[in-house]
Design a protein around this motif. Structure first.
Motif, PDB file in Angstrom:
ATOM      1  N   ALA A 230       8.519  37.241 -18.812  1.00 40.87           N
ATOM      2  CA  ALA A 230       9.879  37.463 -18.360  1.00 40.87           C
ATOM      3  C   ALA A 230      11.073  37.566 -19.447  1.00 40.87           C
ATOM      4  O   ALA A 230      11.742  38.570 -19.356  1.00 40.87           O
ATOM      5  CB  ALA A 230      10.263  36.438 -17.373  1.00 40.87           C
TER       6      ALA A 230
ATOM      7  N   GLY B  99      12.524  38.316 -12.781  1.00 41.34           N
ATOM      8  CA  GLY B  99      13.454  37.643 -12.449  1.00 41.34           C
ATOM      9  C   GLY B  99      12.600  36.551 -11.447  1.00 41.34           C
ATOM     10  O   GLY B  99      13.081  35.441 -11.427  1.00 41.34           O
TER      11      GLY B  99
ATOM     12  N   VAL C 186       4.140  33.222 -17.657  1.00 40.52           N
ATOM     13  CA  VAL C 186       5.379  33.631 -16.768  1.00 40.52           C
ATOM     14  C   VAL C 186       6.652  33.704 -17.621  1.00 40.52           C
ATOM     15  O   VAL C 186       7.269  34.741 -17.671  1.00 40.52           O
ATOM     16  CB  VAL C 186       5.325  33.081 -15.506  1.00 40.52           C
ATOM     17  N   LEU C 187       7.140  32.681 -18.242  1.00 46.41           N
ATOM     18  CA  LEU C 187       8.266  32.551 -18.988  1.00 46.41           C
ATOM     19  C   LEU C 187       8.244  33.532 -19.953  1.00 46.41           C
ATOM     20  O   LEU C 187       9.045  34.428 -20.286  1.00 46.41           O
ATOM     21  CB  LEU C 187       8.529  31.281 -19.549  1.00 46.41           C
TER      22      LEU C 187
ATOM     23  N   PHE D 298      10.478  34.154 -13.173  1.00 41.93           N
ATOM     24  CA  PHE D 298      11.393  33.306 -14.169  1.00 41.93           C
ATOM     25  C   PHE D 298      11.944  32.341 -13.059  1.00 41.93           C
ATOM     26  O   PHE D 298      11.864  30.989 -13.664  1.00 41.93           O
ATOM     27  CB  PHE D 298      12.457  33.993 -14.877  1.00 41.93           C
TER      28      PHE D 298
ATOM     29  N   PHE E  39      12.905  40.880 -20.462  1.00 36.89           N
ATOM     30  CA  PHE E  39      14.414  40.979 -20.271  1.00 36.89           C
ATOM     31  C   PHE E  39      15.103  41.247 -21.755  1.00 36.89           C
ATOM     32  O   PHE E  39      15.845  41.976 -21.879  1.00 36.89           O
ATOM     33  CB  PHE E  39      14.963  39.413 -20.265  1.00 36.89           C
TER      34      PHE E  39
ATOM     35  N   THR F 241       2.687  28.695 -16.777  1.00 30.03           N
ATOM     36  CA  THR F 241       4.294  28.592 -17.035  1.00 30.03           C
ATOM     37  C   THR F 241       4.592  29.344 -18.342  1.00 30.03           C
ATOM     38  O   THR F 241       5.410  30.257 -18.429  1.00 30.03           O
ATOM     39  CB  THR F 241       4.604  27.159 -17.360  1.00 30.03           C
TER      40      THR F 241
ATOM     41  N   THR G 235      12.322  26.834 -11.026  1.00 30.97           N
ATOM     42  CA  THR G 235      12.348  25.869  -9.808  1.00 30.97           C
ATOM     43  C   THR G 235      11.228  24.893 -10.229  1.00 30.97           C
ATOM     44  O   THR G 235      11.178  23.699  -9.812  1.00 30.97           O
ATOM     45  CB  THR G 235      11.643  26.739  -8.500  1.00 30.97           C
ATOM     46  N   LYS G 236       9.824  25.278 -10.649  1.00 30.03           N
ATOM     47  CA  LYS G 236       9.010  24.290 -10.883  1.00 30.03           C
ATOM     48  C   LYS G 236       9.224  23.371 -11.951  1.00 30.03           C
ATOM     49  O   LYS G 236       8.947  22.204 -12.105  1.00 30.03           O
ATOM     50  CB  LYS G 236       7.578  25.067 -11.297  1.00 30.03           C
ATOM     51  N   LEU G 237      10.213  23.784 -12.909  1.00 30.43           N
ATOM     52  CA  LEU G 237      10.616  22.690 -13.954  1.00 30.43           C
ATOM     53  C   LEU G 237      11.794  21.803 -13.440  1.00 30.43           C
ATOM     54  O   LEU G 237      12.283  21.156 -14.326  1.00 30.43           O
ATOM     55  CB  LEU G 237      10.872  23.541 -15.243  1.00 30.43           C
ATOM     56  N   GLY G 238      12.268  22.185 -12.326  1.00 26.70           N
ATOM     57  CA  GLY G 238      13.305  21.174 -11.755  1.00 26.70           C
ATOM     58  C   GLY G 238      14.738  21.753 -12.116  1.00 26.70           C
ATOM     59  O   GLY G 238      15.591  20.854 -11.944  1.00 26.70           O
ATOM     60  N   PHE G 239      14.935  22.828 -12.650  1.00 20.40           N
ATOM     61  CA  PHE G 239      16.132  23.262 -12.839  1.00 20.40           C
ATOM     62  C   PHE G 239      16.831  24.126 -11.749  1.00 20.40           C
ATOM     63  O   PHE G 239      18.030  24.120 -11.589  1.00 20.40           O
ATOM     64  CB  PHE G 239      16.066  24.395 -13.970  1.00 20.40           C
TER      65      PHE G 239
ATOM     66  N   TRP H  43      10.840  31.186 -10.312  1.00 21.49           N
ATOM     67  CA  TRP H  43       9.878  30.628  -9.782  1.00 21.49           C
ATOM     68  C   TRP H  43       9.618  29.260 -10.986  1.00 21.49           C
ATOM     69  O   TRP H  43       9.482  28.330 -10.401  1.00 21.49           O
ATOM     70  CB  TRP H  43       8.483  31.280  -9.386  1.00 21.49           C
ATOM     71  N   GLN H  44       9.525  29.723 -11.941  1.00 23.11           N
ATOM     72  CA  GLN H  44       9.043  28.637 -13.040  1.00 23.11           C
ATOM     73  C   GLN H  44      10.461  27.751 -13.083  1.00 23.11           C
ATOM     74  O   GLN H  44       9.948  26.574 -13.540  1.00 23.11           O
ATOM     75  CB  GLN H  44       8.877  29.267 -14.445  1.00 23.11           C
TER      76      GLN H  44
ATOM     77  N   SER I 217      11.160  15.933 -10.476  1.00 19.19           N
ATOM     78  CA  SER I 217      12.364  16.533 -10.048  1.00 19.19           C
ATOM     79  C   SER I 217      13.293  16.420 -11.175  1.00 19.19           C
ATOM     80  O   SER I 217      13.552  15.754 -12.060  1.00 19.19           O
ATOM     81  CB  SER I 217      12.898  16.087  -8.754  1.00 19.19           C
ATOM     82  N   GLY I 218      14.385  17.684 -11.065  1.00 23.71           N
ATOM     83  CA  GLY I 218      15.588  17.539 -11.973  1.00 23.71           C
ATOM     84  C   GLY I 218      15.030  18.252 -13.462  1.00 23.71           C
ATOM     85  O   GLY I 218      13.613  18.492 -13.348  1.00 23.71           O
ATOM     86  N   PRO I 219      15.881  18.518 -14.239  1.00 25.20           N
ATOM     87  CA  PRO I 219      15.649  19.292 -15.598  1.00 25.20           C
ATOM     88  C   PRO I 219      14.495  18.360 -16.372  1.00 25.20           C
ATOM     89  O   PRO I 219      13.705  19.104 -17.273  1.00 25.20           O
ATOM     90  CB  PRO I 219      16.998  19.430 -16.204  1.00 25.20           C
TER      91      PRO I 219
ATOM     92  N   GLN J 135      11.936  17.413 -15.543  1.00 23.79           N
ATOM     93  CA  GLN J 135      10.521  17.783 -15.162  1.00 23.79           C
ATOM     94  C   GLN J 135       9.692  18.853 -16.309  1.00 23.79           C
ATOM     95  O   GLN J 135       8.822  18.671 -16.365  1.00 23.79           O
ATOM     96  CB  GLN J 135      10.654  18.658 -13.817  1.00 23.79           C
ATOM     97  N   ALA J 136      10.693  19.243 -17.036  1.00 26.19           N
ATOM     98  CA  ALA J 136      10.308  20.093 -18.164  1.00 26.19           C
ATOM     99  C   ALA J 136       9.623  19.249 -19.169  1.00 26.19           C
ATOM    100  O   ALA J 136       8.467  19.412 -19.772  1.00 26.19           O
ATOM    101  CB  ALA J 136      11.406  20.895 -18.802  1.00 26.19           C
TER     102      ALA J 136
END
Lengths: 566, 135
Positions: A531, B120, A527-528, B123, A535, A524, B128-132, B125-126, A439-441, A443-444
């Motif tokens: 996106a 969006g 998707v990123l 983005f 954008f 991941t 969230t999965k990454l904890g941000f 969703w990811q 959990s938290g940032p 997590q990356a």
């Protein structure tokens, strides 16, 4: 910032800065990273005559010093401004020496007996030694619910699972607390909390039943320190002082932060790299003190290593009974018989059969590594006052290799059991480490550290990481794979054709677990990437459209015919 | 004559008042216009999302991985942006729905808005999965 990490000078030595950061984290009294734990690879070389156990590999002290001088000369001024080294053999320190600058601004040199280094998670070994002292005194028991020692404390471990958390779990990082990597580093010493308040306010979730899987935990180590202090009815700092530092004469060692002004010795300044040189920087403070706030000289750490190598005693001074020291050095948790496992507070290092045990550590701008080779009565400690990718561990690795403290790796022999390719396909997949935050940032970090396993033909498997660490493995027995060109080992536990756990010998501070499809790096990234591309293209399109419209408008305004018409 | 013809100063004041009224009216019109708000949300979503990535990578690259722990101001700003991104994603998605419902914009613009809403959502969703995003 770390994880205990001992690596060595073989093919896996230079695996990226991020991994060493994590190693640092884990053992940081930061990470983690790395880091949190550590990859323990092993340096090896051909055994030399006379290096059999008991004979002492450092017969010629001059040769040892010359070798260490050469090793450090390659690094001082480039990898770190200063470092300190202690090597003990038998019952005596045979080398304690400082290298480079303790403070580049003051032009103060490192002195092994006077310059104090922040040793990060190596300090956990002192904490766990204090626990074993309490066990020896009958005040503590390794298999009793730690809550039973916390009657007078606000800290309580919740009963999330049927089995309670015990000191054995805390000493082997199997309590099942969610990792945060961060041992609660603060920049201002006024922000330091009491251990009780910290452990209460920042208690992580229990995410696994205790005793099952290793997941390096700074919180667990801090809790162990609090438990032993509560059981003795004192503070952690006072307890360690009375039980370990004072008897051993470790006068330059303290868990106190900031280091008291009247403490003997001079604290080395932390440094950061500035191009080709180094700058001093502000120190940081570790709130989870038993997990990583120890400051000590190389000479003091030599004494600590002598106590462990001497079955709990240095000369006539004993801090642990021989039985207690032996119990601490015995295995307390087995991840898998084929890989490195956990003693009490120590993890095994390198070849699982080499009987090397140690721990690494780091704060933000200090790194350290401690290794014991009990079969040779040898202890090695290295610390630096910067945070290069792998200085202390690579130095330790080179010493291990040069003096044959473990056997050279052999060519893996493929198993004769049929079905190797099917097993390779069974274990294929993506895996994540248990010691990384869920959990938290941060997590990356977990995502970036995923390990991918693929079949490589003939029953072999190939592992890759994002940072480019690609290795081949040969199946030596069903679901156990030996590294080609090294002595690392992968061991899978498989139930009904599904992998439950993957243990890697060089990652003792955690185990790998399969990653669901939707959490894989490819998903991941796709998707990123999609996106962000969408954008960016949209912004470019809108911008282009706006510019075109403005240009057209200006063209219309500037058109003489249009102006005349007006 | 003087009474019938306002002075230059008075004329300027009248023009200034008229400009202010026009701006106020324009702002009010836009803030109550679903189409303008929907487009603003999508522009904000694209800008903030890319800005988040650039800022996060910049801070980590310049300050090192330790900034994930020590959280300097720029890192605090960076990790606060995912919540804004989530809000803008919701606004973009609602805007896309309203655009289809009320049939404003061209079909192409509506499809574009819908695609941005989907991006969006992916983005977020990811994140969230990454904890941000603490969901």
């Amino acid at each position: 910032m770390t994880q205990p990490r001992l690596s060595t000078a073989d093919s896996s030595t230079d695996r990226s800065t991020r991994r060493s950061f994590l190693a640092g984290l884990g053992s940081l009294a930061l990470v983690v990273v790395g880091t949190a734990t550590g990859r323990t690879t092993a340096a090896t070389g051909a055994p030399s005559p006379g290096s059999r156990p008991g004979e002492g590999p450092f017969a010629a002290a001059d040769e040892l010093e010359a070798f260490i001088d050469d090793v450090m000369a390659e690094r001082i001024g480039t990898a770190t401004p200063g470092a300190t080294v202690a090597i003990v053999s038998g019952d005596a320190p045979i080398l304690t020496k400082g290298y480079g600058a303790a403070d580049v601004d003051a032009d103060r040199p490192v002195r092994a007996d006077e310059t104090v280094f922040r040793v990060g998670s190596v300090g956990k070994l002192v904490t766990y030694t204090a626990v074993m002292k309490g066990v020896e005194q009958g005040i503590l028991d390794l298999d009793t619910d730690v809550n039973s020692y916390l009657d007078d404390s606000r800290v309580t471990v919740p009963d999330t699972y049927d089995d309670p958390v015990t000191l054995r779990h805390l000493g082997t990082h199997t309590a099942g607390f969610e990792s945060t990597l961060d041992p609660d580093i603060v920049a201002d010493p006024d922000s330091l909390d009491t251990l009780e308040a910290l452990l209460t306010d920042q208690q992580p979730s229990r995410i696994r039943p205790p005793g099952e899987l290793v997941g390096y935990s700074n919180y667990g180590a801090a809790l162990a320190g609090h438990v032993v202090a509560e059981a003795h009815g004192t503070t952690f700092e006072e307890l360690v002082q009375a039980a370990i530092f004072d008897p051993l004469g470790m006068t330059h060692s303290t868990f106190a932060q900031p280091v008291p002004a009247d403490q003997p010795g001079d604290l080395a300044a932390p440094h950061i790299r500035d191009g080709e040189s180094f700058l001093t920087t502000d120190d940081v403070y570790i709130n989870m003190r038993p997990a990583g706030s120890l400051s000590a000289t190389a000479t003091d750490m030599a004494t600590f290593m002598r106590a462990h190598l001497g079955d709990g005693a240095v000369d006539a001074t004993r801090i642990l009974d021989a039985e207690t020291a032996e119990a601490m050095h015995n295995r307390h948790h087995v991840r898998h018989p084929a890989v490195t496992n956990w003693r009490y507070g120590f993890h095994e290092y390198g070849n699982p059969d080499a009987n090397l045990i140690g721990h690494s550590g780091a704060t933000v701008n200090f790194t350290s590594s401690l290794l014991l080779a009990p079969d040779y009565d040898v202890g090695i400690f290295v610390a630096s006052n910067s945070n290069p990718s792998e200085l202390p561990t690579t130095v330790v690795d080179e010493i291990v290799a040069e003096f044959d403290l473990q056997r050279a790796p052999t060519t893996p022999t493929p198993t004769s059991r049929p079905g190797g390719q099917e097993r390779a396909e069974t274990v294929a997949g993506e895996y994540s480490l248990t010691y990384l935050p869920q959990s938290g940032p941060l997590q990356a970090v977990d995502l970036l550290e995923h390990l991918t396993v693929e079949p490589a033909g003939n029953g072999r498997v190939r592992t890759t990481t994002l940072e480019g660490d690609a290795r081949q493995w040969v199946e030596s027995e069903p679901y156990v794979y030996d590294e080609v060109g090294g002595h690392d080992v992968l061991a899978f536990e498989v139930t009904d054709g599904e992998v439950d756990v993957l243990s890697m010998s060089s990652e003792p501070t955690g185990v790998y677990q399969p990653v669901p499809f939707q959490e894989r790096q490819f998903v991941t990234g796709a998707v990123l990437g999609t996106a962000v591309s969408g954008f960016g293209l949209s912004l470019a399109g809108w911008g282009g459209h706006s510019i075109r419209r403005t240009w057209k408008q200006q063209s219309t305004d500037d058109d003489p015919d249009t102006a005349d018409a007006e | 004559m003087t009474d019938q013809h306002p002075s230059q100063q008075q004329t300027g004041q009248l023009h200034g008042q008229a400009d202010r009224d026009r701006v106020t009216h324009g702002v009010k019109r836009r803030l109550t216009s679903p189409s303008w708000l929907a487009r603003a949300a999508s522009v904000g979503l694209c800008s903030i999302s890319i800005g988040f990535l650039i800022l996060f990578v910049f801070v980590v690259e310049t300050g090192g991985n330790v900034t994930l722990f020590t959280r300097p101001l720029l890192m605090q700003i960076a990790v606060s942006l995912p919540a804004v991104i989530m809000v803008l994603t919701a606004a973009t998605t609602i805007g896309a729905g309203i655009a289809w419902w009320n049939r404003y914009w061209s079909i192409r613009a509506r499809i574009h808005q819908s695609v941005l809403a989907l991006l969006g959502l992916g983005f977020s969703w990811q994140l969230t999965k990454l904890g941000f995003l603490p969901l």
